[in-house]
Design a protein around this motif. Structure first.
Motif, PDB file in Angstrom:
ATOM      1  N   CYS A 129      11.574 103.245  18.987  1.00 16.61           N
ATOM      2  CA  CYS A 129      11.385 104.069  20.189  1.00 16.61           C
ATOM      3  C   CYS A 129      12.700 104.347  20.914  1.00 16.61           C
ATOM      4  O   CYS A 129      12.998 105.490  21.272  1.00 16.61           O
ATOM      5  CB  CYS A 129      10.404 103.404  21.139  1.00 16.61           C
ATOM      6  SG  CYS A 129      10.581 101.636  21.252  1.00 16.61           S
ATOM      7  N   GLY A 160       6.930  98.276  25.184  1.00 13.82           N
ATOM      8  CA  GLY A 160       7.552  98.233  23.848  1.00 13.82           C
ATOM      9  C   GLY A 160       7.059  97.041  23.044  1.00 13.82           C
ATOM     10  O   GLY A 160       7.067  97.071  21.815  1.00 13.82           O
ATOM     11  N   GLU A 204      16.956  94.543  17.564  1.00 16.53           N
ATOM     12  CA  GLU A 204      16.740  95.833  18.254  1.00 16.53           C
ATOM     13  C   GLU A 204      18.057  96.606  18.308  1.00 16.53           C
ATOM     14  O   GLU A 204      18.076  97.821  18.064  1.00 16.53           O
ATOM     15  CB  GLU A 204      16.226  95.572  19.679  1.00 16.53           C
ATOM     16  CG  GLU A 204      15.814  96.822  20.421  1.00 16.53           C
ATOM     17  CD  GLU A 204      14.449  97.344  20.024  1.00 16.53           C
ATOM     18  OE1 GLU A 204      13.831  96.808  19.084  1.00 16.53           O
ATOM     19  OE2 GLU A 204      13.988  98.305  20.657  1.00 16.53           O
ATOM     20  N   ARG A 229      15.410  94.186  28.078  1.00 20.28           N
ATOM     21  CA  ARG A 229      14.037  94.390  28.542  1.00 20.28           C
ATOM     22  C   ARG A 229      14.015  94.280  30.064  1.00 20.28           C
ATOM     23  O   ARG A 229      14.571  93.332  30.640  1.00 20.28           O
ATOM     24  CB  ARG A 229      13.117  93.320  27.947  1.00 20.28           C
ATOM     25  CG  ARG A 229      11.652  93.534  28.240  1.00 20.28           C
ATOM     26  CD  ARG A 229      11.059  94.602  27.391  1.00 20.28           C
ATOM     27  NE  ARG A 229      10.936  94.142  25.980  1.00 20.28           N
ATOM     28  CZ  ARG A 229      10.647  94.934  24.982  1.00 20.28           C
ATOM     29  NH1 ARG A 229      10.495  96.226  25.199  1.00 20.28           N
ATOM     30  NH2 ARG A 229      10.530  94.482  23.752  1.00 20.28           N
TER      31      ARG A 229
HETATM   32  C1  2RA Z   1      10.413  97.223  21.766  1.00 19.81           C
HETATM   33  N1  2RA Z   1      11.475  98.937  20.453  1.00 19.81           N
HETATM   34  O1  2RA Z   1      10.649  97.952  22.738  1.00 19.81           O
HETATM   35  C2  2RA Z   1      10.736  97.687  20.363  1.00 19.81           C
HETATM   36  C3  2RA Z   1       9.495  97.848  19.531  1.00 19.81           C
HETATM   37  N2  2RA Z   1       8.619  98.829  20.039  1.00 19.81           N
HETATM   38  O2  2RA Z   1       9.909  96.089  21.850  1.00 19.81           O
END
Ligand code: 2RA
Length: 331
Positions: A129, A160, A204, A229
């Protein structure tokens, strides 16, 4: 012509978004086959005014008349079942990371490298993504000015990580610990998405680096990434610092973005206009703003790119690949 469509992972967050987007985009569906684990098999799903019973994903249940199968059920399921669906005549578009770096498997963002679909052999990979949403932007810059170096810093929504990610944020807000993320995510930022590799990067970050090079066919492109994140529900933000090969005028860059299909420019900071997850949520476009020169290098540019990571970042891009196949008579 209408098509028999299978959705594998139908009850997951992306699976459910496949169904929503198929309807919204009026995808020409003849029959719909919903596959999920034994746990979900038998559930009845209403789609477009008709009821569909979820089928347990196992060999003997793979239908012979599937034209296109949209997968979002994890890498293990894709590794095992994508070839089985392909061998029964389906074209598989897979949202997992299982096939992305396979040299015979196209990795596609329709606004960046539709030509890669030409030689598909029945399995097509949907990129990660956070990678997808930057590709239309970098494609414009690559074509017009040439890319010399790209630095990504991401701000990724908890969706995500699927329903588990959304649940963790909610749990944290009620004082309960995370069960999916490595730490509390509420009021926090986690520089840890997927697993850590020997070189100190996360998987990632490695995905963004490798997928960018493959999609843009720039195997030696200097690209690096830091993926973080943040406690946003839906919508990834990516800060992009780009060094171009050729000089540019800012207004030409902005005009080129404005002319790019699937891209919306929101570039008026003085009037508080810039891309944000809450305004990108539940749309299929890629939003770019904070467009400004980076004078610390020759031909440097800073950008801010936002998109709904479950739609354009997953379900919609997958469906746009299928739409492109139809347009090219390849389905
Ligand atoms: C995430 N891109 O955001 C990774 C998997 N979708 O966790």
């Amino acid at each position: 012509k209408k098509y028999n469509v299978a959705v594998v992972g139908a009850t997951g967050l992306v699976g459910q978004t496949f169904l929503k987007v198929l309807k919204e985009r009026n995808f020409p569906v003849e029959n719909l086959y919903l596959y999920a684990s034994a746990r979900s098999a038998g559930k009845v799903v209403n789609w477009g005014g008709k009821e569909y019973t979820v089928i347990e994903l196992k060999d003997e249940n793979i239908k012979e008349d599937i034209d296109v199968a949209l997968f979002s059920a994890g890498g293990g399921i894709s590794k095992e079942f994508a070839p089985k669906f392909r061998d029964k005549g389906a074209v598989v578009v897979d949202n997992s990371s299982a096939w992305r770096m396979d040299k015979d498997i196209p990795l596609v963002v329709p606004e960046a490298n539709p030509e890669a679909l030409k030689n598909h052999r029945g399995i097509i990979a949907n990129p990660n993504c956070s990678t997808i949403q930057v590709m239309p932007i970098l494609k414009v810059l690559q074509d017009k000015y040439g890319l010399k170096r790209v630095i990504y810093s991401t701000y990724q929504a908890v969706a995500g990580a699927g329903k588990k990610g959304l649940d963790d944020l909610e749990n944290n807000l009620q004082g309960k610990p995370s069960t999916n993320f490595p730490h509390q995510i509420a009021f926090n930022a986690l520089p840890h998405i997927d697993v850590f590799l020997e070189n100190g990067y996360t998987k990632e970050e490695e995905k963004m680096i490798n997928e960018t090079r493959k999609i843009l066919s720039l195997p030696n492109l200097k690209v690096t990434a830091t993926c973080v994140r943040i406690p946003v529900k839906f919508g990834h933000g990516v800060s992009v610092n780009v060094e171009l090969e050729k000089p540019f005028e800012l207004e030409d860059v902005i005009k080129a973005f404005e002319e790019k299909e699937g891209v919306i420019v929101q570039n008026d900071g003085k009037n508080k206009v810039y891309p944000m997850p809450i305004t990108a949520q539940d749309t299929d476009e890629v939003y770019v703003g904070r467009i400004r020169r980076d004078d610390t290098v020759d031909n440097g540019l800073n950008l801010w790119v936002v998109a709904d990571n479950i739609r354009k970042g997953a379900a919609t891009n997958t469906i746009q690949i299928a739409e492109t196949l139809i347009k090219e008579g390849a389905l």
